[in-house]
Design a protein around this motif. Structure first.
Motif, mmCIF file in Angstrom:
data_model
loop_
_atom_site.group_PDB
_atom_site.id
_atom_site.type_symbol
_atom_site.label_atom_id
_atom_site.label_comp_id
_atom_site.label_asym_id
_atom_site.label_seq_id
_atom_site.Cartn_x
_atom_site.Cartn_y
_atom_site.Cartn_z
ATOM 1 N N LYS A 247 0.839 -1.192 0.000
ATOM 2 C CA LYS A 247 0.000 0.000 0.000
ATOM 3 C C LYS A 247 0.880 1.249 0.000
ATOM 4 O O LYS A 247 1.780 1.377 0.829
ATOM 5 N N PRO A 248 0.658 2.153 -0.934
ATOM 6 C CA PRO A 248 1.483 3.357 -0.994
ATOM 7 C C PRO A 248 1.407 4.160 0.304
ATOM 8 O O PRO A 248 0.381 4.180 0.965
ATOM 9 N N LYS A 249 2.526 4.800 0.609
ATOM 10 C CA LYS A 249 2.603 5.605 1.824
ATOM 11 C C LYS A 249 2.614 7.082 1.431
ATOM 12 O O LYS A 249 3.314 7.457 0.495
ATOM 13 N N THR B 21 21.763 6.904 -9.950
ATOM 14 C CA THR B 21 21.379 7.639 -8.745
ATOM 15 C C THR B 21 20.408 6.837 -7.901
ATOM 16 O O THR B 21 19.323 6.492 -8.348
ATOM 17 N N TRP B 22 20.788 6.543 -6.668
ATOM 18 C CA TRP B 22 19.874 5.846 -5.763
ATOM 19 C C TRP B 22 19.197 6.856 -4.856
ATOM 20 O O TRP B 22 19.864 7.663 -4.204
ATOM 21 N N TRP B 23 17.890 6.770 -4.808
ATOM 22 C CA TRP B 23 17.115 7.561 -3.851
ATOM 23 C C TRP B 23 15.696 7.051 -3.849
ATOM 24 O O TRP B 23 15.384 6.080 -4.522
ATOM 25 N N GLN B 24 14.829 7.689 -3.074
ATOM 26 C CA GLN B 24 13.457 7.219 -2.886
ATOM 27 C C GLN B 24 12.510 8.398 -2.768
ATOM 28 O O GLN B 24 12.947 9.519 -2.504
ATOM 29 N N THR B 25 11.227 8.100 -2.879
ATOM 30 C CA THR B 25 10.219 9.117 -2.584
ATOM 31 C C THR B 25 10.522 9.726 -1.218
ATOM 32 O O THR B 25 10.423 10.932 -1.012
ATOM 33 N N GLU B 26 10.905 8.861 -0.301
ATOM 34 C CA GLU B 26 11.151 9.287 1.076
ATOM 35 C C GLU B 26 12.366 10.203 1.190
ATOM 36 O O GLU B 26 12.388 11.116 2.024
ATOM 37 N N GLY C 1 14.963 -0.113 3.228
ATOM 38 C CA GLY C 1 14.262 -1.282 2.677
ATOM 39 C C GLY C 1 15.013 -1.978 1.561
ATOM 40 O O GLY C 1 14.525 -2.960 1.006
ATOM 41 N N ASP C 2 16.188 -1.474 1.222
ATOM 42 C CA ASP C 2 16.942 -2.045 0.111
ATOM 43 C C ASP C 2 18.182 -2.790 0.598
ATOM 44 O O ASP C 2 18.859 -2.363 1.530
ATOM 45 N N GLY C 3 18.479 -3.893 -0.068
ATOM 46 C CA GLY C 3 19.725 -4.602 0.158
ATOM 47 C C GLY C 3 20.835 -3.954 -0.655
ATOM 48 O O GLY C 3 20.584 -3.316 -1.674
HETATM 49 P P1 ATP Z 1 6.846 1.358 -2.221
HETATM 50 O O1 ATP Z 1 7.762 1.933 -1.191
HETATM 51 O O2 ATP Z 1 5.428 1.805 -2.099
HETATM 52 O O3 ATP Z 1 6.988 -0.114 -2.413
HETATM 53 P P2 ATP Z 1 8.746 2.204 -4.244
HETATM 54 O O4 ATP Z 1 9.779 1.894 -3.224
HETATM 55 O O5 ATP Z 1 8.839 1.530 -5.567
HETATM 56 O O6 ATP Z 1 7.274 1.978 -3.650
HETATM 57 P P3 ATP Z 1 9.873 4.793 -4.902
HETATM 58 O O7 ATP Z 1 10.110 5.674 -3.750
HETATM 59 O O8 ATP Z 1 9.432 5.422 -6.176
HETATM 60 O O9 ATP Z 1 8.728 3.783 -4.514
HETATM 61 O O10 ATP Z 1 11.160 3.965 -5.242
HETATM 62 C C1 ATP Z 1 12.307 3.931 -4.426
HETATM 63 C C2 ATP Z 1 12.986 2.607 -4.586
HETATM 64 O O11 ATP Z 1 13.442 2.435 -5.936
HETATM 65 C C3 ATP Z 1 14.226 2.425 -3.777
HETATM 66 O O12 ATP Z 1 13.942 2.061 -2.450
HETATM 67 C C4 ATP Z 1 14.944 1.309 -4.540
HETATM 68 O O13 ATP Z 1 14.377 0.052 -4.255
HETATM 69 C C5 ATP Z 1 14.630 1.670 -5.970
HETATM 70 N N1 ATP Z 1 15.712 2.467 -6.587
HETATM 71 C C6 ATP Z 1 15.664 3.769 -6.920
HETATM 72 N N2 ATP Z 1 16.810 4.163 -7.516
HETATM 73 C C7 ATP Z 1 17.611 3.090 -7.557
HETATM 74 C C8 ATP Z 1 18.947 2.847 -8.047
HETATM 75 N N3 ATP Z 1 19.659 3.793 -8.649
HETATM 76 N N4 ATP Z 1 19.444 1.599 -7.882
HETATM 77 C C9 ATP Z 1 18.731 0.626 -7.308
HETATM 78 N N5 ATP Z 1 17.484 0.789 -6.837
HETATM 79 C C10 ATP Z 1 16.924 2.008 -6.955
#
Ligand code: ATP
Ligand code: MG
Length: 654
Positions: A271-273, A413-418, A500-502
């Protein structure tokens, strides 16, 4: 005792140093890391000088009540003033903010900063006439047209947080978001163009509003001219309401911590946050990273090829580039409309210098073949960026060679909505690029890879990516749910934000993202992440895209199941394709990762931002009914996959 982190399967030898000239003239040099390490807060205090403050801040960060950060305490500013007025005042009113390209052929508009300012002022006056006040939430459900940017900036101008809902989402998604943040006004259009036809937006709004009694006004842009239903007293045409307003509007200064917008995450995992971003820190974070990571120069033409309805659009189509006074391309269409060469035609036409897009797009172009980009002159490009998922080394090399002519550095570039802003990325004038690695935390950002108990892992080891210090554009909370904010991000490890990412560190200590920890597979006691196995599959010349998931297995606990899309040039792959690919994975990264099962499919389920939704594939692999598909880009994809599996013999176990 800590549990084993993630397996480190892949090994990469290639790396590319920054081009000499770029390095010589780079906006940011290696010193920035040292400078920020020495005193992180004064580093960010200095970056905040990029922004025009109506009242200066007295403290860079108040972190006395973690995880609730206050950045640039006491500062006051107006985001829309920073994005438009100040550029006009500086004499750059005639500079193009957007070369906008609509989907129908010939439908283009160049929007200057002066024109943008006038329209933003008019829209701000219109919203005020509709009774919108600072703090009221406004939902924006629009196609990719300049009015969408105008609407966002008009909201920001009067301090009304916007909630942009992707125009391709269903009425139900709109209901969920409007209700969650209790929006009072909706800005929409009659419809938008998608793949050559006009698709209605207003009907979805009408349907949604049956369940949202709190919405009192709907402002409707005329885009397609299609017939729409009309509720007198509630609905007003943008042309009538905005067009008649004065182009003067005095921007009010808001507190640095005033809410700027709520954006819902993509919903890849569930569910989207509703992620809440505030004004000062967000603008500092996005404008600094846009300038630093893309090495932005005055004459650059920048193109983020993403939708405004997700965070990449917010940070790097709207707020970052506009705060920096940049010229951008904005494109309404999909990569295959009107034809599969449209992106490359636009790059040639507008002499785009920087292209920023998602790996899913790159893999799609790989699938179609290089004859499309080869028809255009792409020599204006000098820098390429990638966002949204890990970029598979094969896709990186294709992007580098075919699109970048082997001369453009790539920033993964790694980043997130957050996070709001780019967090981990090479700096193009400083850091070498390695295919598949996001490399290093940016200056002023503290990212670590830790094991199960939060201890940093050594080089060559896998674990979890965490952020150990607050950063300016960080989320402030989940809208209306501080507890969920704490639980979701701050409870896994003490005093750290868990993304939340490895991830793993390679032998040089550079960061590789390995996919979501929710997707980690446990095969005979080995913890395998998705990314490396997918990259191994994509490195096979017949494969364009791959998704792997773990499915229950009697012998090994879980087994690797792979779904692959073949390149067009590979035809049906031949009768031995499954064995060929299994052997390829075993050879590339080891037998433990060899998929038990490989299914050749025509499409993969993706979110609107192009991310693969592995949880749905897991449902398929474990023969369950497929779960919630409301955030899928195309809800028919799952039927396509299951139909395909029914008739396809290659789907069987070996
Ligand atoms: P939800 O949190 O609802 O499941 P989402 O995580 O897909 O949705 P976003 O905030 O759009 O929503 O995506 C962020 C995520 O995208 C990161 O946590 C990671 O998993 C992935 N991501 C973004 N950029 C990269 C990158 N450069 N390399 C690897 N993963 C990435
Ligand atoms: Mg997420």
């Amino acid at each position: 005792m800590s549990e084993q982190g993630l397996s480190n399967l892949m090994h990469e030898e290639r790396h590319f140093d920054p081009p000499e000239e770029l390095a010589r003239n780079a906006n940011v040099t290696a010193e920035a890391y040292a400078e920020a390490d020495k005193d992180r807060l004064s580093f960010w205090g200095r970056q905040a000088e990029r922004i025009t403050w109506a009242e200066p801040f007295t403290e860079v960060l108040d972190w006395s009540n973690p995880p609730f950060a206050k950045w640039f305490v006491g500062g006051k500013l107006n985001a829309s003033y920073n994005c438009v007025d100040r550029h006009v005042e500086a004499g750059n009113g005639e500079r193009v903010a957007f070369h906008w390209v609509g989907e129908p052929e010939g439908d283009t508009r160049d929007v200057t900063y002066a024109a943008l300012k006038d329209e933003v002022c008019q829209a701000a006056n219109a919203l005020t006439e509709l009774g919108v006040e600072a703090g009221d939430r406004v939902a924006i459900y629009m196609p990719m047209i300049p009015e969408t940017v105008v609407a966002m900036l008009a909201c920001a101008r009067i301090g009304a947080p916007h909630i942009v809902v992707f125009g391709g989402f269903s009425s139900q998604a709109l209901v969920d978001r409007i209700q969650d943040c209790d929006a009072r006004v909706v800005i929409t259009a009659d419809g938008g163009y998608r793949r050559g036809s006009a698709a209605g937006l207003k009907p979805a709004v009408d349907e949604a509003l049956e369940h949202c009694p709190g919405v009192r006004s709907v402002l409707v842009v005329k885009r397609t001219g299609q017939d729409v239903g009309w509720t007198e007293g509630r609905d007003v045409w943008w042309e009538d309401m905005v067009g008649k307003q004065s182009t003067e509007h005095a921007p009010q200064a808001f507190d640095a911590e005033h809410p700027l917008y709520v954006m819902y995450t993509s919903g890849t995992t569930g569910k989207p946050k509703g992620i809440l971003h505030t004004t000062g820190g967000y603008l500092v974070g996005t404008s600094y990273t846009h300038w630093a990571v893309f090495d932005l120069k005055d004459d650059d033409v920048f193109w983020t090829a993403a939708d405004i309805g997700w965070v990449t659009g917010h940070s790097y189509i709207v707020y970052g580039p506009l705060a920096n006074g940049a010229t951008s391309v904005m494109f309404e269409g999909t990569p295959d409309t009107p034809h599969k060469g449209i992106w490359w035609e636009l790059i040639e036409k507008y002499k785009v210098t920087i292209l920023y897009c998602a790996p899913t797009a790159i893999r799609t172009f790989m699938k179609w073949g290089k004859e499309f980009p080869e028809k255009a002159d792409l020599s204006s490009l000098r820098l390429l960026g990638s966002v949204g998922e890990s970029i598979n080394p094969e896709a990186y090399m294709w992007y580098r060679e075919v699109i970048g002519g082997s001369r453009c550095p790539i920033v993964d570039t790694w980043w997130q909505t957050e996070t709001g802003q780019i967090m981990v990325s090479p700096l193009p004038g400083v850091t070498s690029g390695k295919p598949g690695s996001a490399m290093k935390a940016l200056p002023g950002i503290s990212a670590k890879v830790v094991d199960d108990v939060g201890t940093p892992v050594g080089n060559g080891e896998g674990g979890y990516l965490v952020l150990t210090e607050p950063w300016p554009a960080m989320l402030r909370t989940i809208y209306g749910d501080d507890e969920r904010f704490k639980d979701t991000y701050w409870s896994r490890f003490e005093n750290m934000y868990f993304a939340g990412d490895g991830a793993k560190l390679d032998e040089d200590g550079d960061i590789w993202l390995l996919g979501r920890v929710d997707d980690v597979m446990n095969v005979s006691g080995h913890r395998l992440s998705t990314t490396e196995i997918e990259s191994a599959l994509v490195s096979h010349p017949k494969v364009a895209e791959a998704a792997v998931v773990g499915a229950k297995d009697e012998d090994t606990g879980q087994a690797v199941c792979a779904f692959v899309i073949l390149r067009d040039s590979a035809g049906d792959g031949g009768k031995d394709i499954v064995e060929e690919l299994r052997a390829h994975v075993a050879k590339e990264i080891g037998k433990i990762a060899r998929p038990r099962q490989i299914m050749v499919v025509p499409e993969l389920p993706k979110t609107r931002s192009g991310k693969i939704m592995r949880r749905l594939l897991k449902d398929v692999a474990e023969h369950r009914e497929v779960g919630d598909v409301t955030t899928l880009a195309d809800s028919t994809v799952m039927n396509l996959i299951s139909d395909n599996l029914k008739e396809d013999s290659s789907a069987g176990d070996d």
